[in-house]
Structures are given as structure tokens and as C-alpha cells.
Design a protein around this motif. Structure first.
Motif, PDB file in Angstrom:
ATOM      1  N   LEU A   1       0.502  -1.344   0.292  1.00 50.91           N
ATOM      2  CA  LEU A   1       0.142   0.042   0.159  1.00 50.91           C
ATOM      3  C   LEU A   1       0.874   1.046   0.001  1.00 50.91           C
ATOM      4  N   ILE A   2       0.335   2.170  -0.929  1.00 47.69           N
ATOM      5  CA  ILE A   2       1.825   3.158  -1.148  1.00 47.69           C
ATOM      6  C   ILE A   2       0.831   4.407   0.083  1.00 47.69           C
ATOM      7  N   VAL A   3       1.638   5.026   0.847  1.00 44.82           N
ATOM      8  CA  VAL A   3       0.766   6.140   1.541  1.00 44.82           C
ATOM      9  C   VAL A   3       0.634   7.492   0.875  1.00 44.82           C
ATOM     10  N   GLY A   4      -0.143   8.055   1.837  1.00 46.22           N
ATOM     11  CA  GLY A   4      -0.582   8.938   0.410  1.00 46.22           C
ATOM     12  C   GLY A   4      -2.123   8.908  -0.176  1.00 46.22           C
ATOM     13  N   LYS A   5      -2.946  10.081  -0.018  1.00 46.53           N
ATOM     14  CA  LYS A   5      -3.687  10.630  -1.041  1.00 46.53           C
ATOM     15  C   LYS A   5      -4.411  10.384  -1.841  1.00 46.53           C
ATOM     16  N   ARG A   6      -5.123   9.048  -2.406  1.00 47.48           N
ATOM     17  CA  ARG A   6      -5.164   8.656  -3.751  1.00 47.48           C
ATOM     18  C   ARG A   6      -4.356   7.420  -4.376  1.00 47.48           C
ATOM     19  N   LYS A   7      -2.893   7.272  -3.500  1.00 47.28           N
ATOM     20  CA  LYS A   7      -2.279   6.303  -3.588  1.00 47.28           C
ATOM     21  C   LYS A   7      -2.696   4.820  -4.263  1.00 47.28           C
ATOM     22  N   PRO A   8      -1.592   4.051  -4.845  1.00 47.17           N
ATOM     23  CA  PRO A   8      -2.366   2.413  -5.088  1.00 47.17           C
ATOM     24  C   PRO A   8      -2.320   1.593  -3.980  1.00 47.17           C
ATOM     25  N   TYR A   9      -2.902   0.301  -4.302  1.00 49.11           N
ATOM     26  CA  TYR A   9      -2.754  -0.627  -3.474  1.00 49.11           C
ATOM     27  C   TYR A   9      -2.152  -1.660  -4.507  1.00 49.11           C
ATOM     28  N   LEU A  10      -1.103  -2.151  -4.536  1.00 45.72           N
ATOM     29  CA  LEU A  10      -0.592  -3.395  -5.484  1.00 45.72           C
ATOM     30  C   LEU A  10       0.026  -4.433  -5.269  1.00 45.72           C
ATOM     31  N   PRO A  11      -0.197  -5.506  -6.012  1.00 45.83           N
ATOM     32  CA  PRO A  11       0.303  -6.261  -5.831  1.00 45.83           C
ATOM     33  C   PRO A  11       2.157  -6.385  -6.155  1.00 45.83           C
ATOM     34  N   VAL A  12       2.994  -6.413  -5.407  1.00 45.69           N
ATOM     35  CA  VAL A  12       4.295  -6.554  -5.434  1.00 45.69           C
ATOM     36  C   VAL A  12       4.649  -7.364  -6.751  1.00 45.69           C
ATOM     37  N   GLU A  13       4.277  -7.866  -7.462  1.00 45.30           N
ATOM     38  CA  GLU A  13       4.846  -8.400  -8.803  1.00 45.30           C
ATOM     39  C   GLU A  13       4.933  -8.015 -10.013  1.00 45.30           C
ATOM     40  N   ASN A  14       5.557  -7.335 -10.995  1.00 46.06           N
ATOM     41  CA  ASN A  14       5.248  -6.562 -12.003  1.00 46.06           C
ATOM     42  C   ASN A  14       4.679  -5.460 -11.690  1.00 46.06           C
ATOM     43  N   ASN A  15       5.127  -4.835 -10.685  1.00 49.20           N
ATOM     44  CA  ASN A  15       5.216  -3.686 -10.173  1.00 49.20           C
ATOM     45  C   ASN A  15       6.483  -2.796  -9.508  1.00 49.20           C
ATOM     46  N   GLU A  16       7.626  -3.944  -9.481  1.00 54.91           N
ATOM     47  CA  GLU A  16       8.834  -3.703  -8.659  1.00 54.91           C
ATOM     48  C   GLU A  16       9.623  -2.140  -8.483  1.00 54.91           C
ATOM     49  N   ARG A  17       9.807  -1.864 -10.020  1.00 56.72           N
ATOM     50  CA  ARG A  17       9.739  -0.817 -10.270  1.00 56.72           C
ATOM     51  C   ARG A  17       9.188   0.640 -10.158  1.00 56.72           C
ATOM     52  N   ARG A  18       7.615   0.166  -9.715  1.00 61.10           N
ATOM     53  CA  ARG A  18       6.815   1.961  -9.330  1.00 61.10           C
ATOM     54  C   ARG A  18       7.496   1.779  -8.187  1.00 61.10           C
ATOM     55  N   ILE A  19       6.845   0.232  -8.176  1.00 62.77           N
ATOM     56  CA  ILE A  19       7.164   0.625  -6.102  1.00 62.77           C
ATOM     57  C   ILE A  19       8.486   1.672  -5.836  1.00 62.77           C
ATOM     58  N   GLU A  20       9.523   0.672  -6.633  1.00 63.40           N
ATOM     59  CA  GLU A  20      10.876   1.783  -5.790  1.00 63.40           C
ATOM     60  C   GLU A  20      10.444   2.771  -6.590  1.00 63.40           C
ATOM     61  N   LYS A  21      10.173   3.300  -7.768  1.00 59.54           N
ATOM     62  CA  LYS A  21      10.428   4.967  -7.955  1.00 59.54           C
ATOM     63  C   LYS A  21       8.596   5.673  -7.095  1.00 59.54           C
ATOM     64  N   TYR A  22       7.882   4.969  -6.354  1.00 57.19           N
ATOM     65  CA  TYR A  22       7.541   5.578  -5.270  1.00 57.19           C
ATOM     66  C   TYR A  22       8.634   5.998  -4.258  1.00 57.19           C
ATOM     67  N   ILE A  23       8.808   5.242  -3.795  1.00 59.17           N
ATOM     68  CA  ILE A  23       9.598   4.774  -2.560  1.00 59.17           C
ATOM     69  C   ILE A  23      10.804   6.400  -2.962  1.00 59.17           C
ATOM     70  N   GLN A  24      11.735   6.410  -3.545  1.00 57.98           N
ATOM     71  CA  GLN A  24      12.267   7.061  -4.594  1.00 57.98           C
ATOM     72  C   GLN A  24      11.619   8.919  -4.239  1.00 57.98           C
ATOM     73  N   ASN A  25      10.333   8.992  -4.392  1.00 56.68           N
ATOM     74  CA  ASN A  25      10.215  10.310  -4.528  1.00 56.68           C
ATOM     75  C   ASN A  25       9.682  10.511  -3.598  1.00 56.68           C
TER      76      ASN A  25
END
Length: 287
Positions: A244-268
Motif C-alpha cells: 500500500l503506497i502511503v498518501g491520498k489517492r495512492k494505489p494498493y499494488l501486488p508486488v509482482e510486476n510492479n517492482e519498478r513502479r514501487i521503487e519509484k514511489y520510494i525514491q519520490n
């Protein structure tokens, strides 16, 4: 000092016996209580006469007159009270006459619209207020001299809207949890004036990621469920690893196939922390 934590008092585990699977806390209520909490009588309350050493009690179905009778007659012997479904109590100021009271958990009320004067509640260390439909202000929370843990919100549907969290400023509260819908006044400067605060919890989707990052950057020692870039959910029989990405209107994502997207959120999130560290709240969020 109570021999059980406020956490266990709120979640109901404090009096639970695993072996017998029963709760031992005395529960005063109307015998045929309906789902709304019923209506308790003076006779029901007077069962407490048989328990002169009991200092923890659960009570349901109080109206204003029986609430006043209960507090005036038995309040002084009690150290912890769970008010469970007392929807029609409209004035709880008599709670302010109980200097020995340490814990209060008040669930479900439709009449009370403001806090009581807590200046004489010198032992009160834990307060939990849940599912109040008319209460929209925590003005006066600073009157409680010894309060360490304050929880307010909804146990059922997240509908509670509070005007502001600014009354928390200059209190000695160590743990604050809000689990309702939203806070109207978008001002988190009170955090600078809470010297003892260790834990600050709020819904993961309540604040924009920018504000969460400002809190994390400027109060790095604060703990909180939503004080991070993401919340991890380990796989169960029903689902794979999720995030679960923290923040208003942020998504809930399965980890598989979303690794890069999740990493982007963390870097942001890390970039936002760097941007906001040392910046006063009003400069970071001038609106």
C-alpha cells in the motif's frame, strides 16, 4: 498504575482468559439488551454494590440520568471504565469529578458534542473515543494533566471529521491516534509543540504524500503506521505480497510486476524528505 496496558483495554484482551475463552470484566447492562445497547436501570447499575473491590467495569445503555447516578454513586471506586453503546448520554462533565480514573474507553454516542474539563482527572492516562456522531472538536484535550495516550475515530465506518488537531499542541501526550475520515484544518505545526510524542497514527490515505514526507523528515523519531513510503502486506492464502503506497489517492499494488513502479514511489518519498527537512510547515505548505 493499572496492571494492564491501555492498548489491551481498548482491544478487549485485558480481561480475556484463553483457557476458558471468556472475559472476566464485570459488564453492567440491561439483561435483554438489544444491539443498540438497551436501557440500563438503577437496579442493573446497583449490581456493583456486590463488588466493592472491583475497579474496572463495562457499562451499556446509560441515559443522562443513569449516567449521573452511576458516576455519583460508584465513580470513585473505579480506575477504568468501558462505556459500550451509551448513545443518549449528552453531558459527560461528571467524568471530571473522578481523580482516580486512569482509563476511559467510550464507544458509540449520538449526543455529546464537546470534551469535558479534565483538569481534575489527575490520574487519567488513557482516553479512547469511538463512533461519536456529534463530536467534531478536541478542544480542551490539553486540560488533562497526565494524559499519555489519546485515540479518537471510528471502530466501524470511517466517518468522523475533526475541525483541527491544533489543541494537541503543548500537551504531554505520547501516543496519538486518529482513525476517522479527515481533519478540516490542514495545520500540522502542533507536532513541533508535542515534546513527548512518540507515536502518531492516522489513516494511510488521509494526507498527501508530501505532508507525510514533511512529518517524517522533520520528526524522524516519530513512529506511525502511515509514517513511511509504503506499508507491506505479506502473502496469505488469499493474496500474494502486496504494497500500500502511503498518501491520498495512492494505489494498493501486488508486488509482482510492479517492482519498478514501487521503487519509484520510494525514491519520490525520499526526495520529498530531503526537500522538506528543516523547512517550517507554513513555508512548505503555505495554503
Amino acid at each position: 498504575e493499572m496492571n494492564f496496558s491501555f492498548e489491551s483495554f481498548v482491544n478487549g484482551s485485558f480481561d480475556y482468559d484463553k483457557a476458558t475463552q471468556t472475559h472476566s470484566c464485570l459488564w453492567l447492562r440491561e439483561e435483554k439488551m438489544d444491539i443498540g445497547g438497551g436501557t440500563i436501570s438503577v437496579e442493573d447499575i446497583d449490581k456493583l454494590k456486590d463488588y466493592p473491590d472491583t475497579d474496572v467495569v463495562t457499562i451499556s445503555g446509560l441515559h443522562q440520568d443513569t449516567f449521573e447516578y452511576f458516576i455519583k454513586t460508584y465513580g470513585a471506586q473505579l480506575k477504568a471504565i468501558r462505556f459500550f453503546k451509551n448513545k443518549l448520554v449528552e453531558d459527560w462533565s461528571l467524568l471530571g469529578t473522578l481523580p482516580e480514573l486512569e482509563y476511559i474507553h467510550f464507544f458509540a454516542n449520538q449526543r455529546i458534542s464537546s470534551l469535558w474539563d479534565m483538569s481534575r482527572n489527575t490520574a487519567l492516562s488513557g482516553l479512547c473515543i469511538e463512533d461519536f456522531t456529534k463530536l467534531d472538536s478536541i478542544e480542551g484535550i490539553g486540560t488533562a494533566p497526565a494524559l499519555k495516550e489519546f485515540r479518537i475515530g471510528n471502530a466501524v465506518w470511517s466517518t468522523m471529521v475533526l475541525k483541527s488537531l491544533m489543541p494537541l499542541a503543548n500537551t504531554n501526550i505520547e501516543k496519538f491516534m486518529f482513525y476517522g475520515k479527515s481533519i478540516i484544518e490542514n495545520d500540522y505545526t502542533f507536532l513541533s509543540d508535542m515534546q513527548n510524542l512518540k507515536q502518531f497514527d492516522f489513516p494511510t490515505n488521509m494526507l498527501p504524500t508530501e505532508q507525510v514526507a514533511w512529518i517524517v523528515a522533520n520528526f524522524p523519531n516519530l513512529e506511525g503506521y502511515a509514517l513511511k513510503a509504503k506499508v507491506d502486506f505479506a502473502a496469505t492464502s488469499n493474496h500474494a505480497d502486496e504494497v500500500l503506497i502511503v498518501g491520498k489517492r495512492k494505489p494498493y499494488l501486488p508486488v509482482e510486476n510492479n517492482e519498478r513502479r514501487i521503487e519509484k514511489y520510494i525514491q519520490n518519498f525520499e526526495a520529498l524528505k530531503k526537500k522538506y527537512v528543516g523547512i517550517p510547515y507554513k513555508m512548505a505548505f503555505p495554503d
